[in-house]
Motif scaffolding. Structure first.
Motif, short mmCIF file in Angstrom:
data_model
loop_
_atom_site.label_atom_id
_atom_site.label_comp_id
_atom_site.label_asym_id
_atom_site.label_seq_id
_atom_site.Cartn_x
_atom_site.Cartn_y
_atom_site.Cartn_z
N LEU A 139 0.81 -1.22 0.00
CA LEU A 139 0.00 0.00 0.00
C LEU A 139 0.84 1.27 0.00
O LEU A 139 0.33 2.35 -0.26
CB LEU A 139 -0.93 0.01 1.22
CG LEU A 139 -2.07 -1.01 1.20
CD1 LEU A 139 -2.84 -0.94 2.50
CD2 LEU A 139 -2.99 -0.77 0.01
N ALA A 140 2.13 1.11 0.29
CA ALA A 140 3.00 2.30 0.36
C ALA A 140 3.64 2.56 -1.01
O ALA A 140 4.86 2.68 -1.13
CB ALA A 140 4.08 2.08 1.42
N GLN A 141 2.79 2.67 -2.02
CA GLN A 141 3.28 2.98 -3.35
C GLN A 141 3.46 4.49 -3.49
O GLN A 141 2.52 5.25 -3.20
CB GLN A 141 2.31 2.47 -4.41
CG GLN A 141 2.19 0.97 -4.47
CD GLN A 141 3.53 0.31 -4.67
OE1 GLN A 141 4.27 0.63 -5.59
NE2 GLN A 141 3.88 -0.60 -3.77
N PRO A 142 4.62 4.96 -3.92
CA PRO A 142 4.86 6.40 -3.99
C PRO A 142 3.81 7.17 -4.79
O PRO A 142 3.42 8.27 -4.39
CB PRO A 142 6.24 6.49 -4.65
CG PRO A 142 6.92 5.21 -4.28
CD PRO A 142 5.83 4.18 -4.26
N ALA A 177 -0.24 -1.99 -9.29
CA ALA A 177 1.01 -1.90 -8.53
C ALA A 177 0.84 -2.37 -7.10
O ALA A 177 1.74 -2.96 -6.51
CB ALA A 177 1.53 -0.46 -8.55
N VAL A 178 -0.33 -2.10 -6.52
CA VAL A 178 -0.59 -2.49 -5.12
C VAL A 178 -0.86 -3.98 -5.01
O VAL A 178 -0.27 -4.67 -4.16
CB VAL A 178 -1.77 -1.68 -4.55
CG1 VAL A 178 -2.21 -2.25 -3.20
CG2 VAL A 178 -1.40 -0.21 -4.42
N SER A 189 7.18 0.82 -12.36
CA SER A 189 7.99 1.38 -11.26
C SER A 189 7.99 0.42 -10.07
O SER A 189 9.02 0.26 -9.39
CB SER A 189 7.45 2.75 -10.84
OG SER A 189 6.17 2.64 -10.24
N ARG A 190 6.86 -0.24 -9.81
CA ARG A 190 6.82 -1.24 -8.73
C ARG A 190 7.71 -2.42 -9.08
O ARG A 190 8.44 -2.94 -8.23
CB ARG A 190 5.38 -1.70 -8.51
CG ARG A 190 5.23 -2.87 -7.52
CD ARG A 190 5.59 -2.47 -6.11
NE ARG A 190 5.66 -3.60 -5.20
CZ ARG A 190 4.61 -4.13 -4.56
NH1 ARG A 190 3.39 -3.61 -4.74
NH2 ARG A 190 4.77 -5.13 -3.74
N ALA A 191 7.66 -2.85 -10.35
CA ALA A 191 8.48 -3.99 -10.78
C ALA A 191 9.97 -3.66 -10.67
O ALA A 191 10.78 -4.50 -10.26
CB ALA A 191 8.13 -4.37 -12.21
N LEU A 192 10.35 -2.43 -11.02
CA LEU A 192 11.75 -2.02 -10.90
C LEU A 192 12.21 -2.03 -9.45
O LEU A 192 13.36 -2.35 -9.15
CB LEU A 192 11.94 -0.62 -11.49
CG LEU A 192 12.06 -0.54 -13.02
CD1 LEU A 192 11.95 0.90 -13.48
CD2 LEU A 192 13.38 -1.16 -13.48
#
Length: 227
Positions: free
Chosen positions: A30-33, A159-160, A191-194
């Motif tokens: 949940l802490a996705q920028p 992403a979440v 960006s999450r995958a990176l």
């Protein structure tokens, strides 16, 4: 808060705080920028009464750099190019097929829920990166502004929840995980995958680009058939 500098500072600070929160929580889903930045910026605009149109105009510089940033995703892919061996053909089959499933399910679900063709067309390109989805929506008679919101929402949700869903499905291969995230949640998922793994991020960037291309080619045909 009406100057371009203040809007840019707000945006960058919100994203920086999102990155700090992600790091402090050990990469909590949940802490996705991007999600944190959306909440913080939205809250500030609401409290201060700043019109979103003014904020959007003041952050055009950020939008401009999205293009070069997307192109820069080719760098990690180049480092992982040797890992394309053996997956190129399955990838070229899976990505167009995924684009078809995304468009058909989005359009069909809206119609089954009672929505009209306008809303269904607006929803159809939601899995493509934002600039492309907006253009496709406008070309096909949808509402580009609504498509933009749906696209960002799909990206954040992917992403979440995406990594957890892939883990539950026992998909461990970093290439497959990256391709899936890039196909359904575009830049935000990439960006999450990176952040998860360089190989995963490289394949997510590749998938994002190929999904945008496949959807651009297939969407007009699919909408004719669905209508």
């Amino acid at each position: 808060m009406t100057s371009t500098l203040s809007f840019l500072l707000l945006t960058l600070t919100a994203y920086w705080l999102g990155c700090r929160l992600r790091d402090r929580t050990g990469g909590h889903s949940l802490a996705q920028p991007v999600l944190v930045a959306i909440v913080l910026v939205g809250g500030v605009l609401l409290v201060t009464g700043v019109d979103y149109a003014d904020y959007r105009d003041g952050t055009e510089l950020v939008s401009f750099w999205l293009g070069p940033a997307t192109v820069a995703l080719a760098v990690p892919l180049h480092r992982q190019v040797r890992r394309l061996r053996g997956v190129a053909l399955p990838m070229l089959v899976a990505i167009p097929l995924g684009a078809v499933v995304s468009v058909v399910t989005a359009y069909t679900l809206v119609r089954l829920c009672g929505g009209g063709d306008l809303l269904a067309t607006t929803m159809a390109p939601k899995a493509v990166t934002t600039p492309v989805s907006i253009a496709l929506s406008g070309q096909q008679g949808g509402l580009p502004q609504v498509t933009a919101v749906l696209t960002v929402t799909a990206g954040v949700l992917g992403a979440v929840a995406g990594p957890a869903v892939l883990t539950l499905a026992r998909i461990r291969d970093r290439r497959a995980r990256g391709l899936a995230l890039g196909a359904v949640s575009h830049g935000i998922g990439t960006s999450r995958a990176l952040a998860e793994d360089e190989t995963e991020g490289a394949f997510a960037g590749l998938s994002m680009g190929l999904t945008a291309l496949a959807t651009s080619l297939l969407l007009p045909v699919l909408l004719v058939l669905l209508r």
